[in-house]
Design an enzyme around this catalytic site. Structure first.
Site, PDB file in Angstrom:
ATOM      1  N   GLU A  97      -2.630 -11.518  -3.963  1.00 52.51           N
ATOM      2  CA  GLU A  97      -3.580 -11.686  -2.856  1.00 52.51           C
ATOM      3  C   GLU A  97      -5.038 -11.606  -3.326  1.00 52.51           C
ATOM      4  OE1 GLU A  97      -2.550  -8.533  -0.118  1.00 52.51           O
ATOM      5  OE2 GLU A  97      -3.134  -6.956  -1.503  1.00 52.51           O
ATOM      6  N   GLU A 151       0.863  -1.200   0.000  1.00 51.83           N
ATOM      7  CA  GLU A 151       0.000   0.000   0.000  1.00 51.83           C
ATOM      8  C   GLU A 151       0.896   1.246   0.000  1.00 51.83           C
ATOM      9  OE1 GLU A 151      -1.388  -3.464   0.983  1.00 51.83           O
ATOM     10  OE2 GLU A 151      -0.624  -2.424   2.742  1.00 51.83           O
TER      11      GLU A 151
HETATM   12  C1  NOJ Z   1      -1.850  -6.171   2.524  1.00 53.26           C
HETATM   13  C2  NOJ Z   1      -0.613  -6.702   1.904  1.00 53.26           C
HETATM   14  O1  NOJ Z   1      -0.595  -6.478   0.522  1.00 53.26           O
HETATM   15  C3  NOJ Z   1      -0.528  -8.177   2.223  1.00 53.26           C
HETATM   16  O2  NOJ Z   1       0.583  -8.746   1.575  1.00 53.26           O
HETATM   17  C4  NOJ Z   1      -0.463  -8.353   3.712  1.00 53.26           C
HETATM   18  O3  NOJ Z   1      -0.498  -9.731   3.995  1.00 53.26           O
HETATM   19  C5  NOJ Z   1      -1.627  -7.669   4.412  1.00 53.26           C
HETATM   20  N1  NOJ Z   1      -1.773  -6.333   3.954  1.00 53.26           N
HETATM   21  C6  NOJ Z   1      -1.450  -7.637   5.924  1.00 53.26           C
HETATM   22  O4  NOJ Z   1      -0.387  -6.791   6.263  1.00 53.26           O
HETATM   23 CA    CA Z   2      -2.226  -4.852  -0.690  1.00 53.15          CA
END
Ligand code: NOJ
Ligand code: CA
Length: 689
Positions: free
Chosen positions: A494, A470
């Site tokens: 993800e 982010e």
């Molecule tokens: C978003 C991230 O992109 C992901 O890789 C991570 O596991 C989660 N946030 C939790 O920090």
């Molecule tokens: Ca993310």
């Protein structure tokens, strides 16, 4: 032309000044070293402006320049060109890590002074323009000057940047874009539309004109300024829309200052965008000195389980971040030659709604079932490092207050890389101001541009590299701060676990031509169980297994995750061999073929070795490609270790069908690739002699 007050009488001086101004306005242009790109600057009607030709045709029509300040007259109208200078450069510099070791910086530069009147004391700024064979960059430089400095001790609030980018024939200009100022930051699926329907977008934004020219607008060296997003005004006119602070001001600065570079990559072919070093060339050289401690490499993690629901970040029965699990991952990493193990959910603060409770995160207190010293000592004995994790949930003041202690702790325990996270909706970063009042900021406003860089420079003091999730978009700052090793800043893997919808088949065929133009991405490839909830479920990886391998070559990053649950690699040990072999740091890289959103083929040569690697992928359409192996060394034979889609592979119904074969090949040979729907190919060319 400089106007010098010598012995010449006043009236003659003014007259010669006028002549030189007219002449200057007519002749101010600068071309790329190969002559293909010509940048014109003008002061017609007192308005600073520019336009750009490529191979004799206008690709940027007359467009505006200017800055508007709060409470003091800025640089918008009644301006004249009073001075200019041309220089050129051709040099080569070396990257500590990257897509290529040596980067050539060949450009012609024009600096143009715009002033209110000819008087030396008059308000003025300089436009610095650099024209390369692969595009242009320009920036505003506002020097110290009395009239502006009198205002608030030299402090200036920028309330608008007037820069526009006017593209001719917007109804016929294909555009790949994601919206800006949305709740999901940069994590949108790309839209493919004609330019005229675009509203407000992030950069890089990429275009294919009606004549087939490819352009991408972005910025370089975004430091102490707000990100530039682009707002379409009249059809085809994209205006800089700087992301504001919570009080509406765009940029709070101080004389003298310079803006980031506004960049336009320009190429006849789509691959020209991919083979461009424009963004890096416009950044400052390394400021950190010896960076031999910055380590490219591959890593596994206690991570995917949390995304597919087999483990939790928070404490309890399914807690992922335990000492035993971490050691198991360290064993696996050591066995397969990976250098790191990322562990998320190790620190107090994840229980409950962690998305909303950023203020309670501790960055130094582990959960009781995670023994940091024991783990890191164990890792050291195996030659594997723990990769740290700091999720802030956007509560950046809480993070800032603990940052020094948090990095100190990791440094004491041999941690050399930390993944940071700023999960919060766009516009909902929590800043606590000097009065203790909570302010909500954007991830890409000036405040956060500073916070992200703070984490990178604080980490550098402890020889720690940062992988930001982010993040603020990349603008090439890895050149200046080589410990800013990667970042997310787009929809990553993800989304295939829980995104609604997950990433489309064409997503990774768009990323190279858009997000990846800005720099390395931590996409986290390598999911081998492509359908953890079944082939028919909405959430799954919409690709073949061979395509998943190709991502290691196509989506460049000096750190690459081997993202799946460890047990899933045991089911495909033959395909896994490619991930074991593929490097993450390159001597050379070449995009060989591609069309935005359709397909792409990259070849990269390993550093300190002779092997080449090739990655090819396609969108939802199956595709045959023929690739000529001209990149291989002329005097060598290679064993091509080919991982390709099987003849009956199909991402929906038969994604695992793969052929692994070996062939002897050499320069001059042609490789035929048969890619399945959302398929790919990954090849190692192992040098034989
Ligand atoms: C978003 C991230 O992109 C992901 O890789 C991570 O596991 C989660 N946030 C939790 O920090
Ligand atoms: Ca993310």
């Amino acid at each position: 032309m400089t106007i010098k007050a010598t012995f010449i009488g006043r009236s003659i001086l003014l007259c010669s000044a006028l002549i030189s101004l007219n002449l200057a306005a007519e002749t101010l242009k600068v071309a790329s070293p190969d002559g293909n790109i010509v940048f014109h600057v003008s002061d017609d009607n007192g308005l600073p402006g520019y336009r750009i030709d490529f191979r004799g045709k206008e690709v940027i029509s007359p467009s505006a320049l200017g800055l508007e300040f709060k409470g003091v007259e800025g640089f918008v109208r009644d301006l004249k060109i009073t001075d200019h200078k041309k220089t050129q450069q051709d040099s080569t510099w070396e990257q500590p890590w990257g897509e290529r070791r040596l980067v050539r910086d060949q450009h012609n530069e024009l600096t143009v002074t715009f002033a209110r009147t000819e008087k030396k004391s008059s308000n003025h700024f300089t436009l610095r323009v650099r024209v390369f064979n692969d595009g242009i960059g320009f920036r505003y430089e506002v020097p110290q000057q009395k009239k502006l400095a009198d205002n608030r001790q030299g402090k200036i609030d920028i309330i608008d940047e007037k820069t526009t980018f006017s593209l001719p024939t917007p109804e016929q200009t294909k555009t790949w874009w994601i919206p800006s100022r949305g709740w999901n930051r940069y994590e949108y699926l790309y839209n493919t539309t004609m330019l005229d329907v675009v509203d407000r977008v992030h950069t890089p934004v990429t275009f294919k004109s009606s004549t087939g020219v490819h352009l991408s607008i972005h910025e370089a060296a975004l430091v102490d300024y707000a990100a530039m997003t682009l707002d379409q005004q009249r059809n085809g006119v994209l205006k800089a829309d700087l992301t504001p602070w919570s009080d509406g001001v765009r940029v709070k600065t101080q004389l003298p200052f310079k803006t980031p570079w506004r960049t336009i990559q320009i190429a006849a072919e789509a691959t020209g965008l991919l083979n461009s070093d424009l963004i890096l060339n416009l950044n400052e050289p390394n400021k950190l000195g010896d960076v031999s401690w910055v380590e490219p490499g591959k890593y596994v993690g206690i991570w995917w389980g949390m995304h597919v629901g087999t483990a939790t970040w928070g404490s309890g029965e399914k807690h992922g971040a335990t000492t035993a699990e971490t050691k198991r991952h360290m064993d696996f990493a050591a066995q397969h030659g990976f250098s790191g193990v990322l562990v998320e959910g190790w620190n107090i603060g994840w229980d409950g709604d962690w998305y909303a409770n950023g203020d309670i995160f501790s960055f130094t207190k582990p959960y009781p079932d995670f023994n940091l010293p024991e783990i890191t000592v164990y890792g050291k004995s195996k030659g594997v490092r723990l990769i740290g994790h700091h999720e802030t949930s956007g509560a950046v003041t809480n993070y800032k207050n603990q940052m020094a202690d948090a990095f100190d702790l990791y440094q004491q325990h041999n941690v050399a890389q930390v993944k940071t996270g700023y999960v919060a909706d766009g516009g909902k970063i929590k800043r606590i101001d000097e009065q203790g009042i909570v302010r909500n900021e954007w991830h890409d406003g000036q405040f956060m541009v500073g916070e992200y860089l703070r984490s990178v420079t604080e980490a550098a003091k402890r020889k720690i590299s940062i992988n930001t999730h982010e993040p603020i978009k990349d603008t090439g700052l890895r050149r200046t701060y080589p410990n800013w090793i990667a970042r997310e800043g787009a929809r990553g893997q993800e989304y295939n676990a829980w995104g609604s919808p997950p990433n489309s088949a064409e997503h990774t065929a768009i990323l190279p031509f858009t997000r990846m133009l800005s720099g390395p991405m931590d996409y986290t490839p390598g999911i081998f169980d492509l359908a953890p909830y079944g082939l028919a479920a909405e959430n799954r990886v919409r690709s073949t297994l061979a395509k998943e391998l190709s991502l290691y070559v196509v989506l460049y990053s000096p750190i690459q995750m081997v993202a799946d649950l460890l047990e899933n690699y045991e089911k495909h040990t033959d395909a896994f061999q490619f991930i074991r072999d593929v490097p993450t740091d390159w001597e050379e890289s070449r995009a060989l073929a591609g069309e935005v959103g359709d397909y792409v083929v990259f070849a990269r040569k390993e550093r300190a070795g002779e092997d080449w690697y090739l990655g090819a992928l396609t969108d939802e359409d199956a595709r045959k490609l023929s690739v000529s192996l001209d990149f291989l060394s002329p005097d060598k034979n290679y064993e091509a270790q080919i991982y390709r889609d099987g003849p009956d592979a199909d991402w929906k119904t038969n994604p695992y069908a793969m052929v692994i074969e070996k062939k002897t090949m050499k320069r001059g040979d042609t490789l035929q690739l048969d890619l399945a729907t959302s398929g790919g190919a990954a090849i190692r060319f192992k040098a034989l002699d």
